[in-house]
Write a protein that holds these residues in place. Sequence first.
Motif, PDB file in Angstrom:
ATOM      1  N   GLN A 188       0.821  -1.215   0.000  1.00 61.34           N
ATOM      2  CA  GLN A 188       0.000   0.000   0.000  1.00 61.34           C
ATOM      3  C   GLN A 188       0.854   1.264   0.000  1.00 61.34           C
ATOM      4  O   GLN A 188       0.462   2.295  -0.538  1.00 61.34           O
ATOM      5  CB  GLN A 188      -0.982  -0.001   1.175  1.00 61.34           C
ATOM      6  CG  GLN A 188      -0.365  -0.217   2.543  1.00 61.34           C
ATOM      7  CD  GLN A 188      -0.022   1.063   3.272  1.00 61.34           C
ATOM      8  OE1 GLN A 188      -0.568   2.113   2.971  1.00 61.34           O
ATOM      9  NE2 GLN A 188       0.876   0.959   4.241  1.00 61.34           N
ATOM     10  N   SER A 189       2.056   1.182   0.563  1.00 63.67           N
ATOM     11  CA  SER A 189       2.922   2.362   0.562  1.00 63.67           C
ATOM     12  C   SER A 189       3.514   2.628  -0.821  1.00 63.67           C
ATOM     13  O   SER A 189       4.059   3.709  -1.066  1.00 63.67           O
ATOM     14  CB  SER A 189       4.045   2.202   1.597  1.00 63.67           C
ATOM     15  OG  SER A 189       4.950   1.183   1.221  1.00 63.67           O
ATOM     16  N   LEU A 190       3.433   1.653  -1.729  1.00 65.46           N
ATOM     17  CA  LEU A 190       3.837   1.863  -3.117  1.00 65.46           C
ATOM     18  C   LEU A 190       2.678   2.359  -3.973  1.00 65.46           C
ATOM     19  O   LEU A 190       2.860   3.182  -4.868  1.00 65.46           O
ATOM     20  CB  LEU A 190       4.369   0.546  -3.708  1.00 65.46           C
ATOM     21  CG  LEU A 190       5.693   0.025  -3.167  1.00 65.46           C
ATOM     22  CD1 LEU A 190       5.944  -1.381  -3.676  1.00 65.46           C
ATOM     23  CD2 LEU A 190       6.839   0.939  -3.555  1.00 65.46           C
ATOM     24  N   VAL A 191       1.476   1.868  -3.696  1.00 64.92           N
ATOM     25  CA  VAL A 191       0.319   2.184  -4.519  1.00 64.92           C
ATOM     26  C   VAL A 191      -0.251   3.561  -4.205  1.00 64.92           C
ATOM     27  O   VAL A 191      -0.498   4.377  -5.111  1.00 64.92           O
ATOM     28  CB  VAL A 191      -0.769   1.104  -4.329  1.00 64.92           C
ATOM     29  CG1 VAL A 191      -2.086   1.540  -4.972  1.00 64.92           C
ATOM     30  CG2 VAL A 191      -0.305  -0.220  -4.933  1.00 64.92           C
ATOM     31  N   VAL A 192      -0.461   3.849  -2.930  1.00 65.05           N
ATOM     32  CA  VAL A 192      -1.166   5.081  -2.541  1.00 65.05           C
ATOM     33  C   VAL A 192      -0.432   6.343  -2.991  1.00 65.05           C
ATOM     34  O   VAL A 192      -1.067   7.265  -3.540  1.00 65.05           O
ATOM     35  CB  VAL A 192      -1.438   5.090  -1.023  1.00 65.05           C
ATOM     36  CG1 VAL A 192      -2.051   6.426  -0.590  1.00 65.05           C
ATOM     37  CG2 VAL A 192      -2.382   3.945  -0.653  1.00 65.05           C
ATOM     38  N   PRO A 193       0.889   6.469  -2.802  1.00 65.27           N
ATOM     39  CA  PRO A 193       1.557   7.689  -3.275  1.00 65.27           C
ATOM     40  C   PRO A 193       1.398   7.918  -4.781  1.00 65.27           C
ATOM     41  O   PRO A 193       1.246   9.061  -5.229  1.00 65.27           O
ATOM     42  CB  PRO A 193       3.026   7.457  -2.906  1.00 65.27           C
ATOM     43  CG  PRO A 193       2.983   6.511  -1.752  1.00 65.27           C
ATOM     44  CD  PRO A 193       1.830   5.606  -2.056  1.00 65.27           C
ATOM     45  N   ILE A 211      13.096  -8.437   3.548  1.00 66.39           N
ATOM     46  CA  ILE A 211      12.969  -9.299   2.375  1.00 66.39           C
ATOM     47  C   ILE A 211      11.529  -9.282   1.876  1.00 66.39           C
ATOM     48  O   ILE A 211      11.272  -9.210   0.664  1.00 66.39           O
ATOM     49  CB  ILE A 211      13.430 -10.728   2.709  1.00 66.39           C
ATOM     50  CG1 ILE A 211      14.957 -10.746   2.892  1.00 66.39           C
ATOM     51  CG2 ILE A 211      13.017 -11.713   1.614  1.00 66.39           C
ATOM     52  CD1 ILE A 211      15.511 -12.079   3.345  1.00 66.39           C
ATOM     53  N   GLY A 212      10.565  -9.322   2.798  1.00 65.30           N
ATOM     54  CA  GLY A 212       9.163  -9.229   2.406  1.00 65.30           C
ATOM     55  C   GLY A 212       8.868  -7.937   1.668  1.00 65.30           C
ATOM     56  O   GLY A 212       8.160  -7.930   0.648  1.00 65.30           O
ATOM     57  N   SER A 213       9.421  -6.829   2.166  1.00 64.82           N
ATOM     58  CA  SER A 213       9.211  -5.528   1.520  1.00 64.82           C
ATOM     59  C   SER A 213       9.833  -5.500   0.127  1.00 64.82           C
ATOM     60  O   SER A 213       9.236  -4.957  -0.817  1.00 64.82           O
ATOM     61  CB  SER A 213       9.810  -4.411   2.379  1.00 64.82           C
ATOM     62  OG  SER A 213       9.184  -4.350   3.638  1.00 64.82           O
ATOM     63  N   SER A 214      11.019  -6.089  -0.013  1.00 64.20           N
ATOM     64  CA  SER A 214      11.695  -6.101  -1.316  1.00 64.20           C
ATOM     65  C   SER A 214      10.920  -6.933  -2.333  1.00 64.20           C
ATOM     66  O   SER A 214      10.773  -6.536  -3.499  1.00 64.20           O
ATOM     67  CB  SER A 214      13.118  -6.657  -1.159  1.00 64.20           C
ATOM     68  OG  SER A 214      13.873  -5.855  -0.274  1.00 64.20           O
ATOM     69  N   VAL A 215      10.430  -8.085  -1.908  1.00 63.15           N
ATOM     70  CA  VAL A 215       9.626  -8.921  -2.799  1.00 63.15           C
ATOM     71  C   VAL A 215       8.337  -8.197  -3.168  1.00 63.15           C
ATOM     72  O   VAL A 215       7.880  -8.236  -4.316  1.00 63.15           O
ATOM     73  CB  VAL A 215       9.328 -10.281  -2.135  1.00 63.15           C
ATOM     74  CG1 VAL A 215       8.359 -11.094  -2.991  1.00 63.15           C
ATOM     75  CG2 VAL A 215      10.616 -11.062  -1.923  1.00 63.15           C
ATOM     76  N   SER A 216       7.751  -7.502  -2.204  1.00 64.70           N
ATOM     77  CA  SER A 216       6.533  -6.726  -2.465  1.00 64.70           C
ATOM     78  C   SER A 216       6.785  -5.683  -3.543  1.00 64.70           C
ATOM     79  O   SER A 216       5.979  -5.529  -4.479  1.00 64.70           O
ATOM     80  CB  SER A 216       6.056  -6.043  -1.183  1.00 64.70           C
ATOM     81  OG  SER A 216       4.938  -5.223  -1.422  1.00 64.70           O
ATOM     82  N   ALA A 217       7.904  -4.961  -3.419  1.00 62.05           N
ATOM     83  CA  ALA A 217       8.230  -3.933  -4.407  1.00 62.05           C
ATOM     84  C   ALA A 217       8.345  -4.543  -5.802  1.00 62.05           C
ATOM     85  O   ALA A 217       7.864  -3.968  -6.792  1.00 62.05           O
ATOM     86  CB  ALA A 217       9.533  -3.235  -4.024  1.00 62.05           C
ATOM     87  N   ALA A 218       8.976  -5.723  -5.887  1.00 64.54           N
ATOM     88  CA  ALA A 218       9.145  -6.365  -7.183  1.00 64.54           C
ATOM     89  C   ALA A 218       7.803  -6.827  -7.761  1.00 64.54           C
ATOM     90  O   ALA A 218       7.510  -6.610  -8.941  1.00 64.54           O
ATOM     91  CB  ALA A 218      10.094  -7.558  -7.051  1.00 64.54           C
ATOM     92  N   VAL A 219       6.976  -7.458  -6.939  1.00 69.65           N
ATOM     93  CA  VAL A 219       5.688  -7.978  -7.410  1.00 69.65           C
ATOM     94  C   VAL A 219       4.762  -6.841  -7.840  1.00 69.65           C
ATOM     95  O   VAL A 219       4.142  -6.885  -8.914  1.00 69.65           O
ATOM     96  CB  VAL A 219       5.017  -8.831  -6.313  1.00 69.65           C
ATOM     97  CG1 VAL A 219       3.581  -9.178  -6.704  1.00 69.65           C
ATOM     98  CG2 VAL A 219       5.820 -10.101  -6.070  1.00 69.65           C
ATOM     99  N   ILE A 220       4.658  -5.802  -7.003  1.00 70.58           N
ATOM    100  CA  ILE A 220       3.775  -4.680  -7.330  1.00 70.58           C
ATOM    101  C   ILE A 220       4.270  -3.961  -8.587  1.00 70.58           C
ATOM    102  O   ILE A 220       3.476  -3.521  -9.422  1.00 70.58           O
ATOM    103  CB  ILE A 220       3.679  -3.697  -6.146  1.00 70.58           C
ATOM    104  CG1 ILE A 220       3.115  -4.410  -4.910  1.00 70.58           C
ATOM    105  CG2 ILE A 220       2.808  -2.506  -6.509  1.00 70.58           C
ATOM    106  CD1 ILE A 220       1.760  -5.047  -5.114  1.00 70.58           C
ATOM    107  N   ALA A 221       5.602  -3.849  -8.733  1.00 68.86           N
ATOM    108  CA  ALA A 221       6.153  -3.210  -9.937  1.00 68.86           C
ATOM    109  C   ALA A 221       5.770  -3.990 -11.186  1.00 68.86           C
ATOM    110  O   ALA A 221       5.431  -3.393 -12.225  1.00 68.86           O
ATOM    111  CB  ALA A 221       7.675  -3.105  -9.818  1.00 68.86           C
TER     112      ALA A 221
END
Length: 491
Positions: free
Chosen positions: A287-292, A411-421
């Motif tokens: 959500q911190s990647l999508v909302v901004p 690691i969870g945050s990094s994977v999240s960034a990759a998947v959402i991207a």
Amino acid sequence: MESSDSPKAENRSGGVIGILAFAGIVAAVTQTLVVPLIGELPTLLDTSASNASWVITATLLAAAVATPVAGRLGDMYGKRRMLLVSLVPLVVGSVVCALSSSVIPMIAGRGLQGLGMGVVPLGISLLRDVVPAEKLGSSIAIMSASMGVGGALGLPFSAAIAENASWRVLFWVVAALALAVATLIWFVVPGGRVNTAAGRGFDLVGAVGLGTGLVCLLLGVSKGADWGWGSATTLGLLGAAVVVLAAWGRWELRTSEPLVDLRVTARPQVLMTNAASVLVGFAMYAQSLVVPQLLQLPEATGYGLGQSMLAMGLWMAPAGLMMMVMSPLGAKVSAARGPKVTLTVGALIIALGYGLSLPLLGSTGGLLVATIVCNTGVGFAYGAMPALIMGAVPQSETASANSFNTLMRSIGSSVSAAVIAVVLAQMTTDFGGFALPSEDGFRVAMLIGCAVALAAAAVASLIPVPKADASGSAAAPGPAAPEAAGAEARA
């Protein structure tokens, strides 16, 4: 020695908690510091956008390598001492960045800043030593929430300075804040217990192996979208990560003084908590990647909200502050029902926040509500995870185990960034000749975050916590050591 319930002891422990939380806020601000500048960095540093992205990647990689090493050294040489040591590269890196005029020194400075990211797990571990048992749960929650507060304050703070003053001021301010934290720790924070891991050897081979494996893994994950997920570079790095980390695990099981005691991390309570931490880290970051992006996309798209960088930061700030506001409530839930329940409830609240976001994507107020709910859940979860870890590991492994748990979240945050991207890159719409993430892409990203949060709740509910630990009592410190505990107390 004073009793823990004397007014003087209460005031002193309150000051220690505040200082360590301040340290966490400064560390979190450092991580979000360059976000408002990322679009301008190629011009400021006379480089390409691809090279400029390393200004963020360098911090991620350095933090991933430094966090478990700092934790182990904290168990060996003292958590307070390693807190002070960790602040040195944070200060030096900030000064290097402030003086940089090209990309290479800027990347080096950001890497040095990343070496200071062990401050939060070290601070949480030190609380076990220096805070009275009855205040431990709430102090852990406050310290954990400091990361959210720092992230919330970092965006508007950075944007305001970048818009109204030289970007170099950002780094000078962080250097000054880090120096202030170091001074307060030096004069106010006690050293804690004599270290039961003191005198053991440091596992240099394990540190190099873990660092190499993590760099390969996180570099492949974070840059895969740029290089191509099927490219030889990306696949080679991910393959190398598997091989190196497997060899590292074999080494750690065979050496007598491992960097990370895998037998301890394999204990069901620790293993399941770390698994939940990866999922919570993923759900928190999505959500911190999508909302901004939604807040800043032009209104002409039909779903963007047309906010400036500063306005976006201000809309995001209340959500981060909510973590600090709700942390005492999370601590009360842990005291009454145990940190396992708090972690499960926190993950469910995160899922609820994602669910609320789906019908509210087109409104700033709606996104504000959704992020506040999500971060309330993050505050509950982040306060519970260290309590679960410390309730299952010996005193000599406290900092190392906490640092490893922090690494799992990263690691969870990094994977999240990759998947959402990947999702946002694949689901696009044409806007004036430019491909922008579509509204459906954002919805799918939020649904993924919701699903992962529900998975985190399911894993958390399965954590096997002994009945004696149900109220979190196992995480409480034993009899307090003298304030000047060995040579560490003011070393």
